[in-house]
Write a protein that holds these residues in place. Structure first.
Motif, PDB file in Angstrom:
ATOM      1  N   THR A 114       0.855  -1.174   0.000  1.00  0.00           N
ATOM      2  CA  THR A 114       0.000   0.000   0.000  1.00  0.00           C
ATOM      3  C   THR A 114       0.891   1.224   0.000  1.00  0.00           C
ATOM      4  OG1 THR A 114      -0.163  -0.506   2.306  1.00  0.00           O
ATOM      5  CG2 THR A 114      -2.054  -1.002   0.973  1.00  0.00           C
ATOM      6  N   ILE A 115       0.454   2.265   0.650  1.00  0.00           N
ATOM      7  CA  ILE A 115       1.294   3.437   0.687  1.00  0.00           C
ATOM      8  C   ILE A 115       2.472   3.234   1.609  1.00  0.00           C
ATOM      9  CG2 ILE A 115       0.284   5.677   0.248  1.00  0.00           C
ATOM     10  CD1 ILE A 115      -1.017   4.866   3.167  1.00  0.00           C
ATOM     11  N   VAL A 116       3.539   3.914   1.328  1.00  0.00           N
ATOM     12  CA  VAL A 116       4.711   3.684   2.136  1.00  0.00           C
ATOM     13  C   VAL A 116       5.337   4.967   2.648  1.00  0.00           C
ATOM     14  CG1 VAL A 116       6.890   2.533   2.251  1.00  0.00           C
ATOM     15  CG2 VAL A 116       5.121   1.645   0.786  1.00  0.00           C
ATOM     16  N   PRO A 117       4.925   5.386   3.797  1.00  0.00           N
ATOM     17  CA  PRO A 117       5.536   6.525   4.472  1.00  0.00           C
ATOM     18  C   PRO A 117       6.805   6.116   5.205  1.00  0.00           C
ATOM     19  CG  PRO A 117       3.454   5.871   5.473  1.00  0.00           C
ATOM     20  CD  PRO A 117       3.835   4.810   4.528  1.00  0.00           C
ATOM     21  N   PRO A 160       6.753   0.005  16.502  1.00  0.00           N
ATOM     22  CA  PRO A 160       5.578   0.649  17.070  1.00  0.00           C
ATOM     23  C   PRO A 160       5.292   0.186  18.498  1.00  0.00           C
ATOM     24  CG  PRO A 160       5.130  -0.161  14.877  1.00  0.00           C
ATOM     25  CD  PRO A 160       6.527  -0.563  15.213  1.00  0.00           C
ATOM     26  N   ASN A 176      11.480   6.735   1.334  1.00  0.00           N
ATOM     27  CA  ASN A 176      11.194   7.284   2.646  1.00  0.00           C
ATOM     28  C   ASN A 176      12.274   6.929   3.660  1.00  0.00           C
ATOM     29  OD1 ASN A 176       8.854   8.585   1.906  1.00  0.00           O
ATOM     30  ND2 ASN A 176       7.619   6.735   2.177  1.00  0.00           N
ATOM     31  N   ALA A 181       3.239  -2.196   8.933  1.00  0.00           N
ATOM     32  CA  ALA A 181       3.027  -0.830   9.404  1.00  0.00           C
ATOM     33  C   ALA A 181       3.697   0.148   8.440  1.00  0.00           C
ATOM     34  CB  ALA A 181       3.580  -0.651  10.807  1.00  0.00           C
ATOM     35  N   GLY A 207       3.819  -0.151   5.465  1.00  0.00           N
ATOM     36  CA  GLY A 207       2.924   0.005   4.342  1.00  0.00           C
ATOM     37  C   GLY A 207       1.703   0.831   4.683  1.00  0.00           C
ATOM     38  N   ALA A 208       1.621   1.290   5.900  1.00  0.00           N
ATOM     39  CA  ALA A 208       0.356   1.897   6.275  1.00  0.00           C
ATOM     40  C   ALA A 208       0.431   3.098   7.207  1.00  0.00           C
ATOM     41  CB  ALA A 208      -0.525   0.829   6.927  1.00  0.00           C
ATOM     42  N   VAL A 209       1.347   3.068   8.164  1.00  0.00           N
ATOM     43  CA  VAL A 209       1.357   4.129   9.173  1.00  0.00           C
ATOM     44  C   VAL A 209       1.466   5.504   8.533  1.00  0.00           C
ATOM     45  CG1 VAL A 209       2.622   5.082  11.129  1.00  0.00           C
ATOM     46  CG2 VAL A 209       2.305   2.641  10.936  1.00  0.00           C
ATOM     47  N   LYS A 210       0.866   6.455   9.186  1.00  0.00           N
ATOM     48  CA  LYS A 210       0.842   7.828   8.651  1.00  0.00           C
ATOM     49  C   LYS A 210       2.239   8.335   8.297  1.00  0.00           C
ATOM     50  CE  LYS A 210       0.748   8.809  13.433  1.00  0.00           C
ATOM     51  NZ  LYS A 210       2.029   8.685  13.790  1.00  0.00           N
ATOM     52  N   GLY A 211       2.300   9.180   7.267  1.00  0.00           N
ATOM     53  CA  GLY A 211       3.594   9.643   6.783  1.00  0.00           C
ATOM     54  C   GLY A 211       4.116  10.846   7.541  1.00  0.00           C
TER      55      GLY A 211
END
Lengths: 310, 291
Positions: free
Chosen positions: A5-8, A15, A192, A304, A306-310
């Motif tokens: 998914t997105i990667v921030p 975590p 990132n 995470a 792939g998902a945690v906020k950037g």
């Protein structure tokens, strides 16, 4: 949900590792609330474990025992025959070699489909974050969108292009497709990660006369171990668990395990061999589950990332 | 070539594979699919331009409309349930419980399993007679019925059960990471003021976790649009077409029913909500990065 998914940026600490300790809750008595808490958690744990328990128990029973009912009952007479059948005897279409063919196909697909996207993603991320070439932002935007777009939008053109190139339904085709869908996410992940590396380090290497590849190989890659592990976990899990791409692009001779598993269970005629089916399901889930249990926090970090906020 | 000028070209050369993938693989393929959706393509792509006729056909198609309807119902339930369960699990685990690691491991393991494996397990658990249904009846509850998976009206909800089981551990992991980032001072202050814990969570912590919630929502929502494997494994879209979803409609029309034009129109329609969700998110991110 696919981990791709997105990667921030990768969190600096795991975590779950840094917990502001007991400062938050000084009192910890066995109050009714406390007991209720554990009841809830244990109940939830049972619900989450139930399917796994049923799978394992069923895979060790004979069909006679399953027909007698009681999916929760422990097996009376333990048998490993369903596992043997699932691995080397169950039929997919005409062939009855078990899911082992699929297993080795999946291995053959997963290895290059993990290594190539990671290598290219690392180079891309490095180039984007340190060399900042012109047009990088546009590229980046397309990649961001690409990570989310349903594959259905791209599948048919890719099929046509590969058919034209004469590689449709082959190992190179499925690896190429995993590369196409994996590289953007890997690029974002590495970009990132490298964004958090002090730019002075790069400048110093430049002043020392390091070129593009030299700095990459001698400075950046050696310090990329954490992100490499995360990338590998994401990619292996994603590729191993993929169904749709394998179904379309791999072809009969390279059918990955997930496609084979679905065929085994959903196209059988006559009585369903639940014990064999469950053994086959566990066998296909074994690789990502083993990765999850052994890599522990790294896995959490991978998803995470792939998902945690950037 | 001098070292200076060479090192200026190398980054571009290194990015070439990605530029090709981005421009041909993503942009090119997306545009081609859009183009095909405007043609009368059946088994093979054709250049016969028919404007928006495929889109008209699509929205006249009962199966497509049902699949959209299913996706809406599925999506709302899946997102809400995953979010609620995941958040609750995270809050409960965050109470400094014993065996925290064990609980986390148990809640997250389904996420390591594929949709196919998840779907097949739940398919069996929910098979009337052989699965939970039979087991509960064998316990003496003879009138108990759990036949959703073979019911026209309920089949899609069984997909919700299986996928929520799979995804809520992920929500828990992300939410827990967010909760762990909350300043302990807030809790001290809240305790001094005598505010009950549930109110602190609802009114202070949850709003603070908004970025995490937004990410989770985006993840879950895009997963909804992509829903395919789980349906194939559990119900194959049935009984009949009762649990059909757009992604499956598109795949079936591409590869089984030889209606490439219609399928492409469906793919483009499926793209719209994804981009609509993504745009504000990407915008917020780019502003944050520019700042």
């Amino acid at each position: 949900m696919n981990p791709q998914t997105i990667v921030p940026p990768l969190p600096a600490t795991t975590p779950a590792a840094a917990h502001p300790a007991s400062a938050r809750r000084a009192r910890r008595r066995s109050t009714p609330a406390r007991i209720g808490l554990y009841v809830f958690l244990l109940g939830a744990a049972l619900f989450f474990l139930l399917p796994l328990y049923v799978m394992i128990v069923t895979s060790l029973k004979t069909m006679d025992e399953i027909r007698q009912g009681g999916i929760f009952a422990l097996p009376h007479a333990l048998t490993l025959e369903p596992w043997r059948l699932a691995w080397s005897g169950v039929c997919t279409g005409a062939a009855c070699d078990g899911v082992r063919t699929g297993f080795w196909n999946s291995v053959a697909i997963t290895v290059p489909s993990t290594v190539l996207p990671i290598l290219l993603g690392a180079v891309n991320g490095y180039a984007l974050s340190f060399w900042r070439p012109r047009g990088a932002n546009v590229l980046f935007g397309i990649l961001m969108a690409g990570a989310f777009v349903p594959v259905q939008v791209m599948i048919y053109p890719l099929v046509r292009v590969m058919a034209l190139a004469g590689i449709f339904g082959s190992l190179p085709a499925i690896v190429l497709v995993h590369l196409v869908f994996g590289m953007p996410v890997m690029t974002l992940l590495f970009r990132n990660y490298y964004c958090n590396v002090p730019h002075e380090l790069f400048q110093a290497a430049r002043i020392d006369g390091g070129g593009f590849w030299r700095i990459f190989l001698q400075v950046m890659l050696p310090m990329s171990l954490p992100v490499l592990v995360v990338a590998a976990i994401m990619q292996v899990t994603g590729v191993w668990n993929d169904y749709i791409l394998g179904l379309v692009f791999a072809g009969r001779d390279n059918m990955p395990m997930m496609v084979q598993l679905n065929n085994v269970i959903n196209t059988t005629t006559g009585t369903r061999q639940y014990n064999v089916n469950m053994a086959a399901t566990i066998l296909t889930a074994l690789v990502p589950l083993a990765l999850y249990f052994f890599s522990g926090r790294w896995f959490v970090r991978g998803i995470a990332a792939g998902a945690v906020k950037g | 070539m001098t070292i200076r000028s060479r090192s200026r070209v190398t980054p571009y050369a290194a990015l070439l594979p990605m530029a090709v993938v981005a421009s041909l693989g993503y942009l090119g393929a997306g545009l081609w699919t859009f183009y095909i959706s405007l043609t009368g393509s059946r088994t093979f792509p054709s250049g016969h331009f028919i404007g928006l006729a495929q889109y008209h056909r699509l929205f006249d198609n009962e199966r497509w409309m049902l699949s959209l309807h299913n996706l809406a119902a599925y999506g709302a339930l899946f997102v809400l349930a995953s979010l609620a369960i995941g958040f609750l699990l995270a809050v409960f685990i965050d109470q400094h419980v014993k065996g925290e690691g064990v609980f986390r491991t148990i809640f997250l393991y389904p996420y390591a399993m594929s949709f196919v494996a998840t779907g097949l397990v739940w398919q069996w658990l929910l098979t009337p007679g052989d699965g939970l249904d039979g087991a509960i009846r064998a316990l003496g509850f003879e009138h108990f019925r759990l036949d959703w998976i073979v019911s026209q009206d309920h089949a899609i909800y069984t997909v919700v059960i299986a996928t929520v089981w799979q995804a809520s551990g992920l929500v828990m992991a992300l939410m827990l990471a967010g909760l762990r980032g909350v300043d302990p001072e807030i809790w001290k202050a809240a305790r001094l003021d005598g505010i009950p814990a549930w109110r602190v969570y609802a009114q202070i912590i949850l709003p603070m976790l908004w970025p995490t919630v937004a990410t989770v929502l985006l993840l879950l929502a895009t997963a909804v649009a992509k829903l395919y494997d789980a349906v194939v494994a559990m119900t194959q879209g049935g009984p009949g077409i009762a649990s059909e979803v757009p992604a499956k409609f598109i795949m079936d029309h591409l590869f089984l029913r030889s209606n490439v034009g219609l399928a492409s129109a469906g793919a483009i329609v499926l793209l719209v909500p994804v981009l609509a969700l993504l745009a504000p998110y990407a915008y917020a991110r780019s502003r944050k990065e520019a700042a």
